[in-house]
Write a protein that holds these residues in place. Structure first.
Motif, mmCIF file in Angstrom:
data_model
loop_
_atom_site.group_PDB
_atom_site.id
_atom_site.type_symbol
_atom_site.label_atom_id
_atom_site.label_comp_id
_atom_site.label_asym_id
_atom_site.label_seq_id
_atom_site.Cartn_x
_atom_site.Cartn_y
_atom_site.Cartn_z
ATOM 1 N N ALA A 408 4.729 -2.887 -3.064
ATOM 2 C CA ALA A 408 4.917 -2.530 -4.469
ATOM 3 C C ALA A 408 3.676 -2.885 -5.289
ATOM 4 O O ALA A 408 3.238 -2.107 -6.152
ATOM 5 C CB ALA A 408 6.156 -3.224 -5.019
ATOM 6 N N MET A 409 3.116 -4.057 -5.046
ATOM 7 C CA MET A 409 1.911 -4.456 -5.759
ATOM 8 C C MET A 409 0.749 -3.517 -5.436
ATOM 9 O O MET A 409 0.000 -3.098 -6.332
ATOM 10 C CB MET A 409 1.530 -5.886 -5.391
ATOM 11 N N CYS A 410 0.592 -3.166 -4.173
ATOM 12 C CA CYS A 410 -0.512 -2.276 -3.788
ATOM 13 C C CYS A 410 -0.355 -0.898 -4.416
ATOM 14 O O CYS A 410 -1.347 -0.277 -4.830
ATOM 15 C CB CYS A 410 -0.585 -2.170 -2.263
ATOM 16 N N ARG A 411 0.880 -0.403 -4.494
ATOM 17 C CA ARG A 411 1.108 0.888 -5.159
ATOM 18 C C ARG A 411 0.741 0.799 -6.631
ATOM 19 O O ARG A 411 0.152 1.741 -7.195
ATOM 20 C CB ARG A 411 2.569 1.312 -4.993
ATOM 21 N N TRP A 412 1.082 -0.303 -7.270
ATOM 22 C CA TRP A 412 0.732 -0.473 -8.684
ATOM 23 C C TRP A 412 -0.789 -0.481 -8.855
ATOM 24 O O TRP A 412 -1.317 0.114 -9.800
ATOM 25 C CB TRP A 412 1.332 -1.776 -9.204
ATOM 26 N N ILE A 413 -1.486 -1.136 -7.968
ATOM 27 C CA ILE A 413 -2.943 -1.202 -8.047
ATOM 28 C C ILE A 413 -3.552 0.197 -7.922
ATOM 29 O O ILE A 413 -4.459 0.561 -8.673
ATOM 30 C CB ILE A 413 -3.496 -2.136 -6.956
ATOM 31 N N ARG A 414 -3.062 1.008 -6.978
ATOM 32 C CA ARG A 414 -3.603 2.362 -6.808
ATOM 33 C C ARG A 414 -3.429 3.192 -8.064
ATOM 34 O O ARG A 414 -4.273 4.030 -8.385
ATOM 35 C CB ARG A 414 -2.897 3.061 -5.636
ATOM 36 N N THR A 415 -2.353 2.955 -8.781
ATOM 37 C CA THR A 415 -2.035 3.772 -9.956
ATOM 38 C C THR A 415 -2.677 3.256 -11.232
ATOM 39 O O THR A 415 -3.038 4.043 -12.120
ATOM 40 C CB THR A 415 -0.502 3.830 -10.150
ATOM 41 N N ASN A 416 -2.884 1.947 -11.331
ATOM 42 C CA ASN A 416 -3.222 1.351 -12.623
ATOM 43 C C ASN A 416 -4.587 0.675 -12.688
ATOM 44 O O ASN A 416 -4.898 0.056 -13.722
ATOM 45 C CB ASN A 416 -2.143 0.320 -12.991
ATOM 46 N N THR A 417 -5.383 0.761 -11.653
ATOM 47 C CA THR A 417 -6.714 0.156 -11.704
ATOM 48 C C THR A 417 -7.766 1.199 -11.341
ATOM 49 O O THR A 417 -7.463 2.167 -10.619
ATOM 50 C CB THR A 417 -6.833 -1.041 -10.745
ATOM 51 N N PRO A 418 -9.001 1.032 -11.812
ATOM 52 C CA PRO A 418 -10.067 1.991 -11.490
ATOM 53 C C PRO A 418 -10.330 2.060 -9.989
ATOM 54 O O PRO A 418 -10.183 1.067 -9.266
ATOM 55 C CB PRO A 418 -11.285 1.436 -12.234
#
Length: 522
Positions: A408-418
């Motif tokens: 879940a954290m990795c998915r958030w990173i792909r979507t919300n970070t450059p």
């Protein structure tokens, strides 16, 4: 009536293609069940992320490991090119299927060359796989995730089959292909097969006619040898020595240093070797098995050299620098594969080559049933443990504390970070690049092989160890030095973490039960 010592199987015929395809498919199915997981496997993020970065240098261009020189360019040039077309998990599955099919086909070809009995190849493959799994010394494996050596070993099996057919020139060329994909797998196999030729093969084939094959295989092997030589080219001796010691005694002693290997592993390997020796002696007059067992002897001689180097330079002379320079060549790799191979075929010969009189047929059938039952139980235990695992091997081995929250954290990173963002991540995990698709500073798993980068890995690892205990200013200093803008903290493994004075950006819910927190360095 012929005695067992005098019996040979019928002359090898081209065979039934339907039998070849069905047995190859059955062996491939055994391999798939043995893996029994969606992945990623332990080394797949390491290899496939490197391959993807090779073809697209802008992908995770700030990642230290991916930017370091590599050694497996034949793997990058072949399977790695698919990363331009498909996501990494798809490429992994394509690579797995290709390598499993190649290994299964090569095994069936070798098995039928040695023991031309239908279904024998399936039984010997299962015995080989189970014996490797439970009887290895240095952690070598063939069936699992995709990497360079999974494409090298089919060439080794093919070379053995060709040598059995007295086709030595194509055999040496095949080992050149193995060396192109993995220089140590192919290189040590050349040494072991040459030992087999000296002991057995030279009686039918002199050296001079083989020079063509040796030269051809040698030229092909340059695809793997030249990148390996460049890993230490141009560096001062003291830097090379430090890098070698770091690689051998700190990062990979469980693969390279016999006195650092687990005592249970040593016992298991000794047991498998003793079993092979007993069966090899009982079938010593069978000419086809003589070559296979001579190959096993060659692999064991290589391993003995590794033991001698370990004992002489580490214990007697205390010269750890020279010991590391020599031990880095994986002296125990081939014997982990070759000894179970020799055992599988020796057992297969005893079980499938019909040599007994009618009064002994019942004994032979009972022996066959016992061996196959034991093999099935052994592989069943392995498969069950894989199916029961709550996470893929790459995450399980890295001690990810909460797999679902990690994803879940990795998915958030792909979507919300450059896309060009870099992260300081927990040191022991190995799938951040795979799942989050972002650069990271350093991990324990992703160790470069090039000497100067290896020393850089050491520095990064030392400076970022237990970074959760550092002050905010110390983290900012690391951020300036290594170019990361985010920090991931696993609060399960660091329950004493007190936080920093820069903002937490994940999880967004203050009441979230996720053990993972992300801070943006400011």
């Amino acid at each position: 009536m012929a005695t067992p010592a005098e019996t040979s199987p019928a002359p090898v015929q081209p065979g039934d293609w339907r039998s070849f395809l069905l047995e190859t498919a059955a062996i491939t199915l055994i391999f798939a069940l043995y893996v029994a997981t969606l992945g990623p496997e332990v080394n797949e993020p390491h290899y496939l992320c490197k391959a993807k970065h090779y073809w697209n240098p802008d992908w995770l261009k700030n990642d230290f490991f991916l930017s370091a020189p590599g050694a497996h360019y034949t793997f990058y040039w072949t399977l790695g090119s698919l990363t331009l077309l498909f996501p990494l998990p798809v490429v992994a599955w394509i690579g797995r299927l290709i390598s499993w099919l190649a290994l299964a086909a090569a095994w069936r070809y070798l098995s039928f060359t040695l023991i031309p009995r239908r279904l024998c190849s399936i039984a010997t493959a299962a015995i080989w796989l189970a014996t490797m799994h439970y009887g290895h010394l240095a952690g070598e494996w063939l069936v699992g995730g995709v990497e360079g050596k999974t494409f090298a070993y089919p060439f080794v099996l093919l070379a053995l089959a060709l040598a059995l057919r007295n086709r030595w020139n194509p055999a040496w060329v095949s080992l050149g292909g193995a060396s192109a994909f993995h220089i140590l797998v192919g290189g040590w196999s050349v040494v072991a097969l040459f030992v087999a030729w000296v002991l057995i093969g030279r009686k039918s084939t002199p050296l001079y006619p083989m020079l063509t094959g040796l030269m051809g295989g040698g030229l092909i092997s340059l695809l793997g040898l030249v990148p390996a030589l460049l890993l230490t080219a141009g560096l001062p001796d003291e830097m090379q020595t430090e890098a070698h010691q770091l690689y051998v005694f700190y990062r990979l002693p469980h693969h390279l240093v016999v006195h650092r290997m687990d005592s249970l592993r040593q016992l298991c390997f000794a047991t498998v070797t003793a079993g092979w020796a007993i069966f090899a002696w009982s079938t010593r007059r069978q000419r086809p098995l003589q070559l296979i067992n001579a190959f096993v002897i060659g692999s064991l001689l290589i391993a003995v050299c590794g033991v001698v180097i370990d004992q002489v330079f580490c214990y007697w002379l205390g010269n750890f620098g020279l010991a590391a320079k020599l031990l880095r060549f994986y002296w125990f790799r081939l014997s982990d594969v070759a000894v179970p191979l020799g055992l599988a075929f020796s057992v297969g010969w005893r079980l499938f080559v019909v040599t007994e009189e009618d009064r002994r047929t019942l004994v032979r059938r009972a022996s066959l049933a016992i061996v196959l039952a034991a093999t099935t139980i052994a592989l069943g235990i392995r498969i069950q443990s894989r199916l029961a695992s709550p996470m893929p091997p790459a995450d399980d081995m890295a001690s990810v504390s909460d797999y679902n929250q990690w994803l879940a954290m990795c998915r958030w990173i792909r979507t919300n970070t450059p896309a060009n963002a870099a992260f300081l991540t927990p040191l022991n995990q190995g799938t951040f690049k795979w799942n989050a698709q972002r650069s990271e500073v350093v991990t324990h798993k992703d160790v470069p092989q090039e000497a100067s980068s290896l020393l850089g890995w050491k520095e990064r690892r030392w400076r970022t160890m237990r970074y959760e205990r550092l002050s905010s200013e110390q983290v900012r200093l690391l951020s300036r030095d290594y170019g990361f803008g985010y920090v991931v903290v696993d609060t399960h493994s660091r329950p004493d973490f007190a936080g920093w004075d820069f903002p937490r950006v994940y999880p967004l819910d203050e009441n979230s039960d996720s053990p993972y927190e992300i801070f943006r360095v400011q």
